[in-house]
Write an enzyme that holds these catalytic residues in place. Structure first.
Site, PDB file in Angstrom:
ATOM      1  N   ARG A   1     106.240 -17.067  -0.676  1.00  0.00           N
ATOM      2  CA  ARG A   1     105.464 -15.988  -1.283  1.00  0.00           C
ATOM      3  C   ARG A   1     106.125 -14.640  -1.019  1.00  0.00           C
ATOM      4  NH1 ARG A   1      99.253 -15.594   0.347  1.00  0.00           N
ATOM      5  NH2 ARG A   1     100.167 -14.862   2.299  1.00  0.00           N
TER       6      ARG A   1
ATOM      7  N   LYS B   1     101.809  -9.412  -2.675  1.00  0.00           N
ATOM      8  CA  LYS B   1     101.159  -9.104  -1.396  1.00  0.00           C
ATOM      9  C   LYS B   1     101.691  -7.767  -0.866  1.00  0.00           C
ATOM     10  CE  LYS B   1      99.675 -11.421   2.869  1.00  0.00           C
ATOM     11  NZ  LYS B   1      98.241 -11.533   2.533  1.00  0.00           N
TER      12      LYS B   1
ATOM     13  N   ARG C   1     111.667  11.956  -0.607  1.00  0.00           N
ATOM     14  CA  ARG C   1     110.483  11.601  -1.384  1.00  0.00           C
ATOM     15  C   ARG C   1     110.739  11.828  -2.872  1.00  0.00           C
ATOM     16  NH1 ARG C   1     105.860  13.135  -3.798  1.00  0.00           N
ATOM     17  NH2 ARG C   1     104.001  11.813  -3.416  1.00  0.00           N
TER      18      ARG C   1
ATOM     19  N   TYR D   1     104.021  -7.570   2.687  1.00  0.00           N
ATOM     20  CA  TYR D   1     103.829  -8.100   4.039  1.00  0.00           C
ATOM     21  C   TYR D   1     103.433  -9.562   3.979  1.00  0.00           C
ATOM     22  CZ  TYR D   1      98.704  -8.028   3.554  1.00  0.00           C
ATOM     23  OH  TYR D   1      97.407  -8.267   3.155  1.00  0.00           O
TER      24      TYR D   1
END
Length: 275
Positions: free
Chosen positions: A69, A164, A117, A50
């Site tokens: 970034r 991040k 999953r 994010y």
């Protein structure tokens, strides 16, 4: 999905690439309309990154460093760009416009997308992009006058803090402990040295020098930190990049933090000790 601020009755959001959503590939929606698949890997594995960009006067602050970034974070996790770079910037500006955001933040998040999953990376998942705005005062922050309180907590995070990611449970626990101890931020400590704040970079000042930890996998390369370094060079202020201990911080002449949502914030107290 691109969302707006909770301070508005209707907040617009944006969602891109949600496979279970019967929407166009990119859509601006109200907060109530926004949905993300329960099979999204961001929800199941924290498999996402994010960025948060400040908005002042309706304009994006330090947008380019944030996107640089983001590109690095995506590359380190082998995540695909969710859309073109020009489209991403246009999305930020459109969110600001739709929500009438004069001052606050644009939050955006990219995950690997929805898939069955499985710990292995899915082959055909399409990245999910969501974004929303939050309206609040950044410049007229009373804490900038009084300073804030900080406490130290153990650093419980994984070893790639330079990425991040949305995996923020350890910082959340640290921030909660700070609030419960009457402080606004926590500085995380590992092997006897301060790494960074739960949502900020950490600095002390001693004998005219600014001291802050150097960049590595141990901390996030803050965009406001980057701007601070540039301004310091222009003004001949010495920055010494090295780790410091809590004891060093207690005896500092000054202390402060930087973040996109607070810019440069003075710290008046660390672990109950007045700075």
């Amino acid at each position: 999905f691109f969302f707006s601020s909770r301070r508005r009755i209707t907040r617009y959001i944006s969602v891109t690439g949600v496979q279970t959503c019967a929407l166009p590939i990119c859509a601006y929606l109200s907060e109530e309309q926004g949905t993300v698949s329960i099979f999204d890997r961001g929800f199941l594995f924290a498999d996402g990154v994010y960025e948060v960009t400040a908005v002042v006067g309706g304009r994006l602050v330090d947008y380019e460093p944030h996107m640089e970034r983001l590109e690095r974070s995506l590359r380190e996790l082998r995540l695909a760009w969710p859309c073109g770079k020009d489209e991403l910037r246009a999305m930020h500006l459109e969110l600001v416009r739709r929500n009438g955001l004069a001052e606050g933040l644009v939050y955006m998040q990219v995950t690997r997308g929805a898939a069955d999953r499985d710990f292995k990376f899915p082959k055909d998942a399409r990245p999910t992009l969501i974004a929303f705005t939050q309206a609040f005062s950044i410049l007229d922050n009373p804490n900038a006058t009084t300073g804030i309180k900080v406490v130290t907590v153990p650093d419980l995070r994984w070893k790639r803090r330079d990425i991040k990611t949305v995996m923020l449970l350890a910082p959340s626990l640290g921030k909660q402990e700070a609030y419960e101890r009457g402080a606004q931020e926590a500085w995380m400590v590992e092997d006897g040295f301060v790494t960074e704040g739960t949502s900020s970079n950490a600095y002390i000042v001693k004998d005219g020098k600014v001291i802050t930890r150097g960049l590595s996998n141990s901390i996030l390369a803050g965009c406001t930190r980057h701007s601070l370094f540039r301004l310091a060079r222009e003004r001949g202020i010495v920055i010494e990049e090295r780790a410091f201990t809590p004891d060093e911080a207690y005896g500092a002449d000054e202390a402060f933090l930087t973040s996109a949502s607070q810019f440069v914030m003075p710290i008046a107290e660390i672990d109950g000790r007045r700075i």
